[in-house]
Design an enzyme around this catalytic site. Structure first.
Site, mmCIF file in Angstrom:
data_model
loop_
_atom_site.group_PDB
_atom_site.id
_atom_site.type_symbol
_atom_site.label_atom_id
_atom_site.label_comp_id
_atom_site.label_asym_id
_atom_site.label_seq_id
_atom_site.Cartn_x
_atom_site.Cartn_y
_atom_site.Cartn_z
ATOM 1 N N GLY A 133 -6.783 3.959 3.608
ATOM 2 C CA GLY A 133 -5.919 4.780 4.471
ATOM 3 C C GLY A 133 -5.348 4.041 5.662
ATOM 4 O O GLY A 133 -4.224 4.308 6.067
ATOM 5 N N PHE A 134 -6.115 3.107 6.211
ATOM 6 C CA PHE A 134 -5.668 2.458 7.449
ATOM 7 C C PHE A 134 -6.043 0.978 7.471
ATOM 8 O O PHE A 134 -7.112 0.606 6.972
ATOM 9 C CB PHE A 134 -6.286 3.145 8.674
ATOM 10 C CG PHE A 134 -5.876 4.582 8.788
ATOM 11 C CD1 PHE A 134 -4.707 4.936 9.462
ATOM 12 C CD2 PHE A 134 -6.631 5.583 8.192
ATOM 13 C CE1 PHE A 134 -4.312 6.269 9.539
ATOM 14 C CE2 PHE A 134 -6.247 6.913 8.255
ATOM 15 C CZ PHE A 134 -5.079 7.264 8.937
ATOM 16 N N ASP A 191 0.824 -1.209 0.000
ATOM 17 C CA ASP A 191 0.000 0.000 0.000
ATOM 18 C C ASP A 191 0.857 1.257 0.000
ATOM 19 O O ASP A 191 1.612 1.490 0.941
ATOM 20 C CB ASP A 191 -0.884 0.026 1.248
ATOM 21 C CG ASP A 191 -1.987 -1.010 1.190
ATOM 22 O OD1 ASP A 191 -2.755 -0.998 0.222
ATOM 23 O OD2 ASP A 191 -2.065 -1.839 2.117
ATOM 24 N N ASP A 232 -10.299 -5.528 -0.681
ATOM 25 C CA ASP A 232 -9.264 -5.035 0.245
ATOM 26 C C ASP A 232 -9.902 -4.267 1.403
ATOM 27 O O ASP A 232 -10.556 -3.235 1.186
ATOM 28 C CB ASP A 232 -8.335 -4.114 -0.564
ATOM 29 C CG ASP A 232 -7.169 -3.555 0.237
ATOM 30 O OD1 ASP A 232 -6.995 -3.931 1.400
ATOM 31 O OD2 ASP A 232 -6.420 -2.743 -0.348
ATOM 32 N N GLY A 233 -9.696 -4.785 2.629
ATOM 33 C CA GLY A 233 -10.141 -4.081 3.822
ATOM 34 C C GLY A 233 -11.094 -4.897 4.677
ATOM 35 O O GLY A 233 -12.133 -5.345 4.194
ATOM 36 N N GLY A 234 -10.687 -5.139 5.916
ATOM 37 C CA GLY A 234 -11.547 -5.861 6.857
ATOM 38 C C GLY A 234 -11.736 -7.331 6.521
ATOM 39 O O GLY A 234 -12.732 -7.937 6.920
ATOM 40 N N MET A 286 -2.499 4.717 -3.379
ATOM 41 C CA MET A 286 -3.553 5.604 -2.870
ATOM 42 C C MET A 286 -2.946 7.005 -2.814
ATOM 43 O O MET A 286 -2.516 7.485 -1.757
ATOM 44 C CB MET A 286 -4.001 5.133 -1.477
ATOM 45 C CG MET A 286 -4.831 3.868 -1.528
ATOM 46 S SD MET A 286 -4.863 3.000 0.053
ATOM 47 C CE MET A 286 -3.357 2.049 -0.090
ATOM 48 N N GLY A 305 -6.908 -2.510 9.786
ATOM 49 C CA GLY A 305 -7.633 -2.797 11.023
ATOM 50 C C GLY A 305 -9.053 -2.274 11.104
ATOM 51 O O GLY A 305 -9.638 -2.257 12.188
HETATM 52 C C1 DX5 Z 1 -6.160 0.175 3.465
HETATM 53 C C2 DX5 Z 1 -5.249 -0.708 2.646
HETATM 54 C C3 DX5 Z 1 -5.323 -2.140 2.963
HETATM 55 C C4 DX5 Z 1 -4.991 -2.523 4.386
HETATM 56 C C5 DX5 Z 1 -5.972 -3.575 4.773
HETATM 57 O O1 DX5 Z 1 -6.243 1.417 2.884
HETATM 58 O O2 DX5 Z 1 -5.495 -0.558 1.263
HETATM 59 O O3 DX5 Z 1 -4.553 -2.924 2.054
HETATM 60 O O4 DX5 Z 1 -3.701 -3.011 4.561
HETATM 61 O O5 DX5 Z 1 -5.828 -3.829 6.114
HETATM 62 P P1 DX5 Z 1 -6.785 -4.792 6.924
HETATM 63 O O6 DX5 Z 1 -6.721 -6.140 6.257
HETATM 64 O O7 DX5 Z 1 -6.214 -4.780 8.287
HETATM 65 O O8 DX5 Z 1 -8.165 -4.207 6.836
HETATM 66 ZN ZN ZN Z 2 -4.516 -1.940 -0.242
#
Ligand code: DX5
Ligand code: ZN
Length: 214
Positions: free
Chosen positions: A143-144, A33, A176-178, A66, A146
């Site tokens: 962005g983040f 990322d 991607d995400g969660g 991003m 978790g």
């Molecule tokens: C968030 C990233 C993700 C992130 C996913 O903006 O694009 O790739 O690492 O993290 P988890 O799997 O913890 O939601």
């Molecule tokens: Zn990502």
């Protein structure tokens, strides 16, 4: 299922051990990322980190940019060793800009992906679908790591699957995400081909966590 561990959640005080675990796992991609502090309110890594991590790994390096300036960063990260670049539709000036960037990344022999944020409609990728290797559905606000999985993403995956089938495109669907064992299974059933997971993989036994997503 292709599993792409996101190194945003890697424990950098224990890098070697975690990468050794990754090598033992069934993961075939590594998700990287790139955040510029503008497109999203966070900063992540520069190209040197990618080059260094990649040295000893035989994984497809899946770079998710991003950033406000995808033209600048696709070049930098392709030079650093990316195998595929996924940029955000929301970062393009207009459709023409997006088409040109897709062409530019392909010209360099790399896979190209287009990503959409949770509030962007699936129909907005329709005009690009035949030219893409991958569409990335963000299932959290970028962005983040978790964060919790946004439920509406399941319907977006189903809609995208239909769009891909109807258009004869060979694009993969990445989510991607969660992602964890439970949300991952639901994405798989909805039509996902690639699951990105950061905290779920790196906060658990890496080999076992990857296995549950396969
Ligand atoms: C968030 C990233 C993700 C992130 C996913 O903006 O694009 O790739 O690492 O993290 P988890 O799997 O913890 O939601
Ligand atoms: Zn990502």
């Amino acid at each position: 299922m292709i599993v792409a561990p996101s190194v945003l959640s890697l424990d950098y005080s224990d890098t070697k051990k975690q990468l050794d675990e990754l090598k033992k796992s069934k993961a075939t991609w590594l998700h990287f990322d790139v955040m510029d502090g503008h497109f999203v309110k966070n900063l992540s890594f520069g190209p040197h980190v990618l080059t260094t991590l990649k040295k000893d790994l035989d994984l497809f390096i899946d770079v998710h940019i991003m950033v406000d300036n995808p033209w600048l960063f696709q070049q930098i990260f392709i030079e650093a060793g990316a195998d595929g670049i996924t940029f955000h539709l929301e970062a393009c000036k207009d459709d023409d800009d997006c088409f040109k960037l897709i062409k530019e990344i392909k010209k360099k022999g790399k896979k190209v992906g287009l990503s959409i944020k949770p509030n962007t409609k699936v129909s907005s990728v329709k005009k690009f679908i035949k030219d893409l290797d991958l569409v990335l559905i963000m299932s959290v606000e970028p962005g983040f790591g978790g964060q919790s999985f946004i439920e509406e993403s399941i319907d977006k995956i189903k809609e995208l699957k239909k769009l891909i089938e109807q258009s004869g495109s060979s694009a993969l669907i990445e989510v991607d995400g969660g992602i964890n064992e439970e949300t991952g299974l639901r994405c798989k059933n909805a039509g996902a081909d690639v699951l990105v997971a950061g905290s779920y993989i790196f906060n658990n036994d890496i080999v076992k966590a990857v296995e549950t997503l396969c």
